[in-house]
Every structure is written in structure tokens, then in C-alpha cells.
Design a protein around this motif. Structure first.
Motif, PDB file in Angstrom:
ATOM      1  N   TYR A 216     -13.646 -15.650  41.609  1.00 17.88           N
ATOM      2  CA  TYR A 216     -15.084 -15.692  41.323  1.00 17.88           C
ATOM      3  C   TYR A 216     -15.574 -14.332  40.808  1.00 17.88           C
ATOM      4  N   ILE A 217     -15.076 -13.267  41.439  1.00 18.74           N
ATOM      5  CA  ILE A 217     -15.455 -11.922  40.999  1.00 18.74           C
ATOM      6  C   ILE A 217     -14.948 -11.680  39.581  1.00 18.74           C
ATOM      7  N   ALA A 218     -13.716 -12.132  39.310  1.00 18.80           N
ATOM      8  CA  ALA A 218     -13.161 -11.960  37.967  1.00 18.80           C
ATOM      9  C   ALA A 218     -13.991 -12.717  36.925  1.00 18.80           C
ATOM     10  N   ILE A 219     -14.403 -13.942  37.260  1.00 11.91           N
ATOM     11  CA  ILE A 219     -15.230 -14.723  36.337  1.00 11.91           C
ATOM     12  C   ILE A 219     -16.569 -14.023  36.098  1.00 11.91           C
ATOM     13  N   GLU A 220     -17.167 -13.534  37.182  1.00  7.01           N
ATOM     14  CA  GLU A 220     -18.444 -12.823  37.049  1.00  7.01           C
ATOM     15  C   GLU A 220     -18.280 -11.587  36.175  1.00  7.01           C
ATOM     16  N   ALA A 221     -17.187 -10.847  36.387  1.00 10.17           N
ATOM     17  CA  ALA A 221     -16.950  -9.632  35.606  1.00 10.17           C
ATOM     18  C   ALA A 221     -16.705  -9.955  34.138  1.00 10.17           C
ATOM     19  N   LEU A 222     -15.935 -11.018  33.857  1.00  9.52           N
ATOM     20  CA  LEU A 222     -15.716 -11.427  32.468  1.00  9.52           C
ATOM     21  C   LEU A 222     -17.042 -11.786  31.800  1.00  9.52           C
ATOM     22  N   ALA A 223     -17.880 -12.517  32.534  1.00  7.80           N
ATOM     23  CA  ALA A 223     -19.185 -12.895  31.983  1.00  7.80           C
ATOM     24  C   ALA A 223     -20.041 -11.660  31.722  1.00  7.80           C
ATOM     25  N   ASP A 224     -20.020 -10.707  32.662  1.00 10.57           N
ATOM     26  CA  ASP A 224     -20.775  -9.469  32.463  1.00 10.57           C
ATOM     27  C   ASP A 224     -20.269  -8.728  31.229  1.00 10.57           C
ATOM     28  N   GLY A 225     -18.953  -8.746  31.036  1.00  8.46           N
ATOM     29  CA  GLY A 225     -18.396  -8.119  29.841  1.00  8.46           C
ATOM     30  C   GLY A 225     -18.881  -8.800  28.581  1.00  8.46           C
ATOM     31  N   GLY A 226     -18.957 -10.127  28.623  1.00  5.09           N
ATOM     32  CA  GLY A 226     -19.476 -10.854  27.477  1.00  5.09           C
ATOM     33  C   GLY A 226     -20.920 -10.493  27.176  1.00  5.09           C
ATOM     34  N   VAL A 227     -21.729 -10.350  28.229  1.00 10.44           N
ATOM     35  CA  VAL A 227     -23.130  -9.950  28.055  1.00 10.44           C
ATOM     36  C   VAL A 227     -23.201  -8.546  27.466  1.00 10.44           C
ATOM     37  N   ALA A 228     -22.352  -7.657  27.979  1.00 12.87           N
ATOM     38  CA  ALA A 228     -22.325  -6.285  27.460  1.00 12.87           C
ATOM     39  C   ALA A 228     -21.936  -6.254  25.984  1.00 12.87           C
ATOM     40  N   ALA A 229     -21.118  -7.241  25.575  1.00  7.05           N
ATOM     41  CA  ALA A 229     -20.688  -7.310  24.172  1.00  7.05           C
ATOM     42  C   ALA A 229     -21.694  -8.046  23.295  1.00  7.05           C
ATOM     43  N   GLY A 230     -22.782  -8.573  23.920  1.00 10.08           N
ATOM     44  CA  GLY A 230     -23.840  -9.169  23.138  1.00 10.08           C
ATOM     45  C   GLY A 230     -24.079 -10.654  23.315  1.00 10.08           C
ATOM     46  N   LEU A 231     -23.331 -11.311  24.217  1.00  8.96           N
ATOM     47  CA  LEU A 231     -23.494 -12.748  24.408  1.00  8.96           C
ATOM     48  C   LEU A 231     -24.678 -13.062  25.329  1.00  8.96           C
ATOM     49  N   PRO A 232     -25.354 -14.185  25.121  1.00 10.61           N
ATOM     50  CA  PRO A 232     -26.353 -14.643  26.100  1.00 10.61           C
ATOM     51  C   PRO A 232     -25.675 -14.939  27.433  1.00 10.61           C
ATOM     52  N   ARG A 233     -26.373 -14.733  28.539  1.00 13.54           N
ATOM     53  CA  ARG A 233     -25.784 -14.871  29.872  1.00 13.54           C
ATOM     54  C   ARG A 233     -25.172 -16.249  30.100  1.00 13.54           C
ATOM     55  N   GLU A 234     -25.898 -17.308  29.781  1.00  8.70           N
ATOM     56  CA  GLU A 234     -25.398 -18.659  30.041  1.00  8.70           C
ATOM     57  C   GLU A 234     -24.122 -18.941  29.257  1.00  8.70           C
ATOM     58  N   LEU A 235     -24.088 -18.529  28.008  1.00  2.99           N
ATOM     59  CA  LEU A 235     -22.894 -18.729  27.187  1.00  2.99           C
ATOM     60  C   LEU A 235     -21.728 -17.917  27.724  1.00  2.99           C
ATOM     61  N   ALA A 236     -21.986 -16.684  28.116  1.00  2.00           N
ATOM     62  CA  ALA A 236     -20.930 -15.817  28.629  1.00  2.00           C
ATOM     63  C   ALA A 236     -20.302 -16.391  29.891  1.00  2.00           C
ATOM     64  N   LEU A 237     -21.141 -16.899  30.811  1.00  2.00           N
ATOM     65  CA  LEU A 237     -20.623 -17.456  32.053  1.00  2.00           C
ATOM     66  C   LEU A 237     -19.829 -18.732  31.790  1.00  2.00           C
TER      67      LEU A 237
END
Length: 304
Positions: A216-237
């Protein structure tokens, strides 16, 4: 004295403890169709917890004693720190006609049997996701190991890793082979069966029991990385979750070693190897290994 068999067509299942763990297991059993919710009960005074179980048809009593009296199979789903007091409190009601099961991490079968005054006990170690679909379940019973591993998954399935152990008992006061098969079927209905030995239980707790939290932490971190790279939160998660699910499916279905699958994705001088380089610099593998070892150590501490 022969142990009375549990009547498979009519037996009732009770949960002592109405937390997230019990709710996860009960929901999975109901959703799989193995037991009708009218044959399952628990007890709690908190309206929120009562409502959680009542929402899918489980009967909720006000006292644990009522659950034991109403049940043929009793699952103790309480924290390891309190399981001794709970079992001792209910001991007068724990006749050998009832099959007892514990999900308390680190608490050994020999202690559970002593507190209950009954050797008709099987030990289980689930984790706590809210939905059920794929489980890993291990059983050792009457010197027989039986089980299978099949981790075929779909995007609509979720995880409940379950580890089940039985133990050879003395004649007349023991869990029977039929008891083991009943628990195997019960937990097999919400996932898969894994064969193992109780001496491995603490290590399995560290990996499979606690492992979903690491993911779960890994998924959250991957999503945060996606947001940092410019993705919308819902799409990143959504992408992060599906990526982990897809990668796990590849490991299970392809039969290839994870390292080989990693190499197939990481082309020379490409984006993936650049990301892997950063993970290796920060000790990603060692962190996961240390997390498993730390959780296994904590499980062993509970047994003391």
C-alpha cells in the motif's frame, strides 16, 4: 471419547472480536457463498462496528458469551495482547464440541490450548484488506501437508493473505482431520491454500501477514511520484494500483523470476533502468527485507 464432527450443512460461525480483521474474513465468506450471513455472528457495543457487520447480514450480539453459545466454530479475532484474557474468560463455554480458531499473531497453539482447556484448536494468520479474492493459505494438519498455490488474479479481485496451521493433538481432545478440511474450505473460499509449518509462522507473518501494508505504501508512493511528474491525483493512483496488480499477475502467471521480468522491462539506457538506478541507490531492496525481518521479530515477541 470421539470428537463430535461439525455438521457442514448447518454449522454456525462466530467471531470473538468485531474489528477490521473479522469483518474482512466474514465479508469474504459471505461474498463467496460458502455460508449464509444468518449463520455468522459476532458481538460489539459500538454502533459503528455493529452496523458494519449488520450491513451484510451478520447477526451482532451484545456479549461474546452469546456468540460462543450460538456457534459451532469460533474464531478469536482479537489483538495478541488480550487473547489470553479473552479465551480464559470464555473457557467455561469452550466445550470440545466447538472448533476453535485463532488469528492472533505470534500466539502459539500450545498456549491457546492451555487457556481454552481444549485441544480442538487451529491457528490462522490473516491480514486485513477490506475485500477478498486472492489469499495464500497454509495448513499443516495431523502430520499431513496439503494445499496448492494458484495466484491467477483479475482487476476485480483483491487480497486477503491467510495462513492456517493445525497441530497433531491427543486422542479425544484434538482437532480432527475433518476439522482441518472445514477450515481449509472456509478460508479457501476467500483465496488460495498454502502449505507450511508452524515453525515458519513468524516469518510468514512478517512477509504475507504484514506485506500488504508495505505494498500500500509503495502504491501511494508511486502515485505521489506520478503527481510530482504532473499527473492528476486520481489518474496517478489508478495507474499505480493497476501497475502493481499487473506486475503481480505477471509473476504468478508467467512462471518467470521477478528479476527476469524486470530485465525485460528495463531496456539499455532507457527510462526504467534510470528509475531502477535511483531505487538501488536508496536501498529499496534492503528496506523491504528489513521490514519483513522486523515484523517477524515482533511476531516472535508476542509469543513470549
Amino acid at each position: 471419547m470421539t470428537t463430535a464432527p461439525i455438521q457442514l450443512d448447518t454449522y454456525k460461525l462466530g467471531f470473538i472480536g468485531a474489528g477490521k480483521m473479522a469483518e474482512s474474513i466474514a465479508r469474504g465468506i459471505v461474498q463467496s457463498g460458502v455460508l449464509h450471513p444468518s449463520r455468522i455472528s459476532t458481538a460489539h457495543s459500538n454502533p459503528v462496528r455493529r452496523s458494519a457487520f449488520e450491513s451484510f447480514g451478520v447477526k451482532v450480539f451484545s456479549q461474546n458469551q452469546q456468540v460462543v453459545e450460538d456457534s459451532d466454530v469460533v474464531i478469536f479475532s482479537v489483538k495478541p495482547q488480550v487473547v489470553k484474557d479473552v479465551v480464559l474468560q470464555l473457557q467455561p463455554l469452550l466445550s470440545k464440541k466447538k472448533l476453535l480458531v485463532s488469528v492472533a499473531a505470534g500466539v502459539k497453539l500450545k498456549d491457546l490450548q492451555t487457556w481454552a482447556g481444549s485441544e480442538r484448536f487451529i491457528r490462522v494468520m490473516p491480514n486485513t484488506p477490506a475485500a477478498v479474492g486472492e489469499a495464500a493459505t497454509g495448513i499443516v494438519f495431523h502430520n499431513m501437508q496439503f494445499g496448492f498455490w494458484d495466484c491467477n488474479m483479475t482487476s476485480k479481485q483483491y487480497y486477503l493473505n491467510v495462513l492456517v496451521f493445525g497441530l497433531v493433538m491427543s486422542l479425544g481432545g484434538a482437532a480432527t482431520e475433518a476439522d482441518g478440511e472445514l477450515i481449509s474450505k472456509l478460508f479457501g473460499s476467500v483465496g488460495k491454500i498454502w502449505k507450511a509449518d508452524e515453525k515458519l509462522f513468524d516469518a510468514i507473518t512478517g512477509l504475507s501477514g504484514s506485506g500488504p501494508a508495505y505494498i500500500y505504501i509503495a502504491i501511494e508512493a508511486l502515485a505521489d511520484g506520478g503527481v510530482a511528474a504532473g499527473l492528476p491525483r486520481e489518474l496517478a493512483l489508478g495507474l499505480a494500483s493497476q501497475t502493481v496488480l499487473g506486475a503481480a499477475s505477471m509473476v504468478c502467471q508467467s512462471g518467470k523470476h521477478p528479476g527476469q521480468l524486470k530485465d525485460e522491462v528495463a531496456s539499455p539506457g532507457g527510462t526504467t533502468i534510470a528509475g531502477i538506478h535511483e531505487l538501488e541507490k536508496d536501498g529499496f531492496r534492503g528496506l523491504l527485507m528489513n521490514a519483513v525481518v522486523a515484523a517477524a521479530k515482533r511476531s516472535r515477541e508476542f509469543s513470549k
